[in-house]
Write a protein that holds these residues in place. Sequence first.
Motif, short mmCIF file in Angstrom:
data_model
loop_
_atom_site.label_atom_id
_atom_site.label_comp_id
_atom_site.label_asym_id
_atom_site.label_seq_id
_atom_site.Cartn_x
_atom_site.Cartn_y
_atom_site.Cartn_z
N GLY A 56 0.79 -1.22 0.00
CA GLY A 56 0.00 0.00 0.00
C GLY A 56 0.82 1.28 0.00
O GLY A 56 0.38 2.30 -0.54
N ILE A 57 2.01 1.23 0.59
CA ILE A 57 2.85 2.43 0.59
C ILE A 57 3.35 2.71 -0.83
O ILE A 57 3.31 3.85 -1.31
N SER A 58 3.80 1.66 -1.52
CA SER A 58 4.23 1.83 -2.91
C SER A 58 3.05 2.24 -3.78
O SER A 58 3.19 3.09 -4.68
N THR A 60 0.43 3.95 -2.85
CA THR A 60 0.16 5.37 -2.58
C THR A 60 1.11 6.26 -3.36
O THR A 60 0.69 7.26 -3.98
N ARG A 61 2.37 5.89 -3.37
CA ARG A 61 3.37 6.67 -4.09
C ARG A 61 3.07 6.70 -5.59
O ARG A 61 3.15 7.75 -6.24
N LEU A 62 2.68 5.55 -6.16
CA LEU A 62 2.38 5.46 -7.59
C LEU A 62 1.16 6.31 -7.95
O LEU A 62 1.16 7.03 -8.96
N ILE A 63 0.10 6.21 -7.13
CA ILE A 63 -1.12 6.96 -7.42
C ILE A 63 -0.88 8.46 -7.30
O ILE A 63 -1.35 9.25 -8.13
N LYS A 64 -0.14 8.88 -6.28
CA LYS A 64 0.12 10.31 -6.11
C LYS A 64 0.98 10.86 -7.25
O LYS A 64 0.83 12.01 -7.65
N ALA A 65 1.87 10.01 -7.78
CA ALA A 65 2.70 10.45 -8.90
C ALA A 65 1.86 10.60 -10.16
O ALA A 65 2.06 11.53 -10.96
N ALA A 66 0.89 9.69 -10.35
CA ALA A 66 0.06 9.73 -11.55
C ALA A 66 -1.10 10.70 -11.43
O ALA A 66 -1.51 11.34 -12.42
N CYS A 67 -1.64 10.84 -10.22
CA CYS A 67 -2.82 11.68 -9.98
C CYS A 67 -2.59 12.52 -8.73
O CYS A 67 -3.09 12.17 -7.64
N ALA A 89 5.25 10.14 3.85
CA ALA A 89 6.31 10.43 2.89
C ALA A 89 5.88 10.07 1.47
O ALA A 89 6.31 10.70 0.50
N ALA A 90 5.02 9.04 1.36
CA ALA A 90 4.52 8.63 0.05
C ALA A 90 3.41 9.55 -0.45
O ALA A 90 2.99 9.43 -1.61
#
Length: 228
Positions: A56-58, A60-67, A89-90
């Motif tokens: 889930g941390i990764s 979160t990081r992927l979704i925040k980067a894309a959206c 941090a993510a």
Amino acid sequence: MEDQRTLAEALAIAIDAQPDLECVGAASTAEEGLLLARTRAPDVVLMDVHLPGADGISGTRLIKAACPDVRVFVLTADATAELFAAAFAAGAAGFLAKDGPFPDVLAAIRTPPTARAMVAGGTFTALIAEFRRAGHAQAAQEERVALTRREGEVLALMGEDLGARAIAARLGMSEHTARDHVKHILRKLGAHSRGEAVAAATRTGLLPEGRQEGSSAKEPNAGSPARS
């Protein structure tokens, strides 16, 4: 994976039952969640920490980067200080207990985008306890480095139940100097006796477990030569 799917479906049904909310999709992996976020443009994502594949941390990081505008609330049943720090941090907007009351989830979803990061009540209590434990561990570490090398040597012999005379003989110093070292160690450990000092040193990691008073050599009788 079945647990994640069941939780996602249950949340979807409960959220859709709210007159002012709509669930645009449910996913059981971070990768599925990323695809939904890109195609359905949700305002909020509820992200389980423990997922198959990317956690889930990764995720979160992927979704925040894309959206970047999507708010991600992390769900977990095991709140720790490290997880708390990693989630924010993510880019997480909040931290919720997976087994917490559903109104906490609804409150998080309904918070405005400009609101400060949210931590639900029960999770917040667990995190405070974790931070306190981490603080105690840090204090113990600071206490460890407060001892000089010589004091560490004296403390090790105290852990073998040696008195000042035997410590002096073992380390080649005067008995007066040995007693001074013992006094300094007692003060630094907040102890009133050698036994308390050894117990405190064992508890904070200055001495290994098992080297408690009485576990090793006894102080030699007066006049007996000490082994070196």
